[in-house]
Design a protein around this motif. Structure first.
Motif, PDB file in Angstrom:
ATOM      1  N   GLU A 113       6.580  -2.368  -7.060  1.00 57.55           N
ATOM      2  CA  GLU A 113       6.738  -2.022  -8.471  1.00 57.55           C
ATOM      3  C   GLU A 113       5.586  -2.570  -9.313  1.00 57.55           C
ATOM      4  N   ASP A 114       5.001  -3.638  -8.826  1.00 59.77           N
ATOM      5  CA  ASP A 114       3.878  -4.252  -9.526  1.00 59.77           C
ATOM      6  C   ASP A 114       2.682  -3.310  -9.544  1.00 59.77           C
ATOM      7  N   GLU A 115       2.169  -3.040 -10.761  1.00 63.59           N
ATOM      8  CA  GLU A 115       1.087  -2.062 -10.969  1.00 63.59           C
ATOM      9  C   GLU A 115      -0.152  -2.372 -10.134  1.00 63.59           C
ATOM     10  N   ARG A 116      -0.536  -3.643 -10.140  1.00 61.99           N
ATOM     11  CA  ARG A 116      -1.777  -4.013  -9.451  1.00 61.99           C
ATOM     12  C   ARG A 116      -1.634  -3.883  -7.937  1.00 61.99           C
ATOM     13  N   ALA A 117      -0.514  -4.293  -7.433  1.00 62.08           N
ATOM     14  CA  ALA A 117      -0.274  -4.188  -5.998  1.00 62.08           C
ATOM     15  C   ALA A 117      -0.307  -2.716  -5.579  1.00 62.08           C
ATOM     16  N   GLU A 118       0.277  -1.885  -6.436  1.00 60.45           N
ATOM     17  CA  GLU A 118       0.313  -0.459  -6.150  1.00 60.45           C
ATOM     18  C   GLU A 118      -1.107   0.091  -6.037  1.00 60.45           C
ATOM     19  N   GLN A 119      -1.935  -0.301  -7.006  1.00 58.24           N
ATOM     20  CA  GLN A 119      -3.316   0.176  -7.035  1.00 58.24           C
ATOM     21  C   GLN A 119      -4.065  -0.242  -5.777  1.00 58.24           C
ATOM     22  N   LYS A 120      -3.766  -1.462  -5.357  1.00 51.71           N
ATOM     23  CA  LYS A 120      -4.402  -2.006  -4.168  1.00 51.71           C
ATOM     24  C   LYS A 120      -4.101  -1.132  -2.934  1.00 51.71           C
TER      25      LYS A 120
END
Ligand SMILES: Nc1ncnc2c1ncn2[C@@H]1O[C@H](COP(=O)(O)OP(=O)(O)OP(=O)(O)O)[C@@H](O)[C@H]1O
Ligand SMILES: [Mg+2]
Lengths: 227, 328
Positions: free
Chosen positions: B305-312
């Motif tokens: 759910e975390d935006e940055r993790a998703e982007q990664k």
């Protein structure tokens, strides 16, 4: 315990002669009835709405005709057929006329028996044979009849027994055989023992036909795993 | 070659008109195994029955090797059908004939002399592995054995084409596999073009080269099996390929579908991704298969759910040459 008349008939070998006559009339009538009944039954099947060659109008006409003949009580049909018998077989008395009337009464019955046996053949099997390029005649001869064979034999047994009872009834209007003895001596000359003996003989004949027919039907049916 | 040209079929029943096929255009090439898949009632059986004209199309045409079946005189049509074998879900063997006589049947119809017919039948029983059961009757056989007899029978006249309508739907998974293997062998060794009708993706997956997806009487999609698998275009294709994906219950966060189109090798990609990105992803659905070392199929994962993790995760996927699409 038996009446004098009974012994007299026994002396003259009348029972045996009558039994043979019954068997003879039954067999001849059944064979001829099948001669007409099988093609008629096949046409009823094939021309049906979901048959292999639908001809609805022909199917309807034949079906109605068969139903008409089937709904007339046999004894009445028989008497009504005597004048027609004169036109067709040249005489309105004797065994020839009787066989004619018997056939008129029995052929429609046989046709329905054949029709219902043939209709038991699985649609998928017919479809598979069509997919293999079988003509309609080929389907009738190589699929419908052979696949329905055990059922056709069972039907033939039932038809034969029915025709046997028709022959016995025909005894009241001049046919020979056990029916005539039972009526002419047993009933009209008050010797019930004669009627009883005729009855027992008829039962024996029916049993033999039944057992033999069922044996053959069972023997020929390849769907039965354990014999 | 089998060509279906703008084929249509409408059934007229007492109550209503049922359009079973609409504007079907299909070409089935010689030598291929062609699958037709669809949900129940989509029109598959009607379609395959139109190919040998067991069902007469109400519009359009069927061409077998360039010849129009609908224009053919009946006698000619019956001959052409001998070039198109057919097997069924219900086997449809002649119950009163022995195994050998069943296989002889189409040869009898083609007026092949008896001795020659029996020799050919024995040859085929050998191929389907039932040489020792020639005098048995269908009632004495298992479903799989019956289908083998049906296959031998369908091949007796040396047809160029074989139509299979749900031929394995009445069989258990193991028997299904062995029948499918047999079909593939027949395709390879005898060069028979096979049309397979089924509602099971597994069947298409196992033996077909190309597939047509039929939905509500129409062709929704046609293509190579691997292409349709890796990038299904139509909703019905997605539904057939990933039955559960559409309704993954109670998940929050974005979901993406990763497509494996054979370019990525056997590397443990997902494990690498999780380790590199240091995120936990949830695998909702996966249908992957290994074809000669290349990986084909789909996987649906739920992103963190975390935006940055998703982007990664997404950039890792791109960097490693994996295609993905966002799921609704
Ligand atoms: N003889 C018929 N008369 C009327 N309607 C028919 C007939 N045959 C098929 N249909 C209709 O045509 C449609 C397609 O039927 P079809 O048997 O081709 O479906 P299917 O895809 O093979 O389905 P399934 O997977 O259940 O076998 C259905 O709506 C069916 O009811
Ligand atoms: Mg079907």
């Amino acid at each position: 315990m038996f009446s004098d008349l009974f012994y007299q008939l026994l002396e003259e070998n009348m029972f045996l002669t009558a039994a043979w006559e019954t068997i003879y009339l039954t067999v001849i009538s059944t064979v001829i009835s099948y001669g007409f009944g099988v093609p008629l039954g096949l046409i009823l099947c094939v021309t049906d709405r979901d048959g292999i060659y639908p001809i609805p109008w022909l199917n309807k006409i034949l079906s109605v005709l068969v139903n008409i003949f089937r709904s007339i009580p046999f004894i009445i049909l028989m008497v009504a057929m005597f004048p027609v018998a004169r036109l067709v077989v040249g005489t309105s008395v004797g065994n020839k006329a009787l066989i004619f009337s018997l056939v008129v009464g029995a052929a429609p019955y046989v046709a329905r028996m054949v029709e219902s046996s043939i209709k038991e053949v699985d649609r998928g099997i017919i479809e598979a044979s069509q997919a293999m390029g079988t003509s309609n005649m080929g389907i009738i001869l190589k699929v419908l009849i052979p696949e329905a064979k055990p059922s056709l034999i069972v039907g033939a047994v039932i038809s034969t027994v029915t025709i046997l009872s028709y022959t016995a009834m025909a005894g009241t209007v001049g046919a020979g055989g056990l029916g005539r003895i039972a009526i002419a001596y047993g009933h009209q000359r008050f010797s019930p023992d004669i009627t009883w003996v005729c009855m027992i003989l008829t039962v024996i004949i029916v049993q033999v036909i039944q057992e033999l027919g069922m044996f053959i039907a069972h023997k020929t049916d390849k769907r039965i795993r354990n014999k | 070659m089998i060509e279906l040209k703008n084929l249509g079929k409408t059934f007229h029943t007492k109550e209503q008109e049922i359009v079973a096929l609409r504007n079907i255009d299909l070409t089935i090439n010689d030598g291929e195994i062609f699958g037709i898949i669809g949900l129940s009632g989509a029109g598959k059986s009607t379609l395959v029955r139109c190919i040998n004209l067991l069902e007469k199309p109400t519009s359009g045409d069927v061409l077998i090797d360039g010849q129009s079946l609908t224009q053919m005189p009946r006698r000619e049509l019956l001959k052409t059908r001998r070039n198109i074998g057919m097997i069924f879900q219900g086997f449809n063997l002649l119950e009163q004939r022995s195994v050998l006589k069943n296989v002889c049947y189409p040869l009898e119809i083609a007026k092949v002399p008896k001795a020659q017919a029996e020799a050919r039948a024995r040859e085929l029983l050998q191929v389907v592995g039932l040489a020792d059961r020639e005098s048995a009757y269908p009632a004495q056989l298992s479903g799989g054995q019956k289908q083998r007899v049906a296959i031998a029978r369908a091949l007796a006249t040396n047809p160029k084409y074989l139509l299979c309508d749900e031929a394995t739907s009445a069989l258990d998974p193991n028997t299904t596999r062995s029948i499918l293997e047999l079909l593939r062998e027949i395709n390879r060794t005898m060069g028979v073009t096979i049309v397979v009708i089924t509602h099971e993706m597994k069947v298409i997956d196992t033996i077909c080269d190309r597939v047509a997806i039929i939905d509500h009487s129409q062709i929704a999609e046609v293509g190579r099996v691997s292409d349709v698998f890796s990038s299904p275009g139509s909703d019905i294709a997605k539904e057939l390929i990933m039955p559960m994906a559409a309704s993954a219950p109670g998940v929050s966060g974005d979901r993406i579908r990763i497509v494996f189109d054979g370019t990525s090798s056997k590397k443990p990609l997902i494990a690498n991704m999780i380790m590199t990105c240091q995120v936990a992803v949830n695998i909702l659905f996966a249908d992957l298969k290994d074809v000669n070392g290349a990986c084909y199929g789909h996987m649906i994962i739920q992103l963190p759910e975390d935006e940055r993790a998703e982007q990664k995760v997404l950039s890792w996927l791109s960097a490693n040459g994996l295609k993905y699409t966002k799921e609704a």
